[in-house]
Scaffold this active site. Structure first.
Site, short mmCIF file in Angstrom:
data_model
loop_
_atom_site.label_atom_id
_atom_site.label_comp_id
_atom_site.label_asym_id
_atom_site.label_seq_id
_atom_site.Cartn_x
_atom_site.Cartn_y
_atom_site.Cartn_z
N ASP A 28 0.96 -1.02 -0.14
CA ASP A 28 -0.04 0.15 -0.03
C ASP A 28 0.98 1.35 -0.12
OD1 ASP A 28 -2.34 1.56 0.59
OD2 ASP A 28 -1.63 1.86 2.57
N LEU A 29 0.34 2.49 -0.39
CA LEU A 29 1.13 3.59 -0.32
C LEU A 29 0.80 4.47 1.02
CD1 LEU A 29 3.07 5.50 -1.70
CD2 LEU A 29 1.16 6.30 -3.08
#
Length: 221
Positions: A14-15
């Protein structure tokens, strides 16, 4: 007790809240959109829950509305500020750069899998010098297509020809782990983002990591 990491050669990150801390840019851009709509503008410290879910979902709660036209307008106003300023009101999580570099050098295939539009996500990954470690950045389309993690991960697996058994999804919110579970992937929840331990434990991840180095240890790097 944690599950074994055996057989994994592909790591999905995920970012927001996992690779970087986007708190200032996201909350200020949400406030900008709400103010422009004449809506109640909560203080930034009350908007942390908006980091992770698709924007449309967050604005539906903030505006107490399911009116697609209104929600589309809110997202457009958010992006009005975010694309110019908010994108870079962001900080790299301490320990992430060594982790992604070590995993890449050890032969793991790394991807970003984020609900954020890939057009923005790629710029952020590049801004922090992480792009050489990643094969590709996967994100939603600007119209919200594939903003749900389950749909995004399924698309990534199909595009890259990866099997679920090869992969682990790493994220800070339940949405990341729910998306992994829906596709048969193992997952790792991280505690430096915006989800609580309780939120993450409920989705039964293979590991809950308190710091990036813990992920490297689990993957034997």
């Amino acid at each position: 007790m944690t599950q074994s990491s055996g057989g994994i050669d592909t790591v999905l990150f995920d970012l927001d809240g996992t690779l970087t801390d986007p708190f200032a840019g996201i909350t200020r851009s949400i406030q900008h959109a709400l103010a422009a709509l004449g809506a109640v503008v909560p203080p930034a410290e009350e908007l942390g829950w908006c980091i992770g879910p698709p924007l449309w979902d967050s604005f539906a709660v903030l505006l107490n509305s399911s009116d697609k036209e209104l929600l589309d307008r809110a997202v457009a106003l958010y992006r009005e500020r975010y694309t110019v300023t908010g994108l870079y009101e962001n900080e790299l999580i301490t320990g992430i750069a060594p982790l992604t570099r070590n995993l890449s050098e050890a032969g793991f295939s790394l991807y970003v899998a984020t609900s954020k539009p890939h057009a923005y996500a790629g710029k952020i990954v590049e801004h922090f010098g992480l792009m050489p470690d990643f094969i590709r950045v996967y994100g939603s389309e600007l119209d919200g297509t594939r903003s749900a993690k389950a749909e995004l991960i399924a698309y990534l697996l199909a595009e890259e020809g990866r099997s679920p058994e090869q992969c682990v999804m790493i994220g800070d919110r339940k949405h990341d782990l729910i998306g992994a579970n829906a596709n048969g992937l193992r997952s790792i929840g991280v505690l430096w983002g915006y989800g609580s331990r309780e939120e993450l434990e409920a989705e039964k991840p293979a590991l809950i990591a308190a710091e990036p180095a813990g992920i490297g240890s689990w993957l034997s790097v």
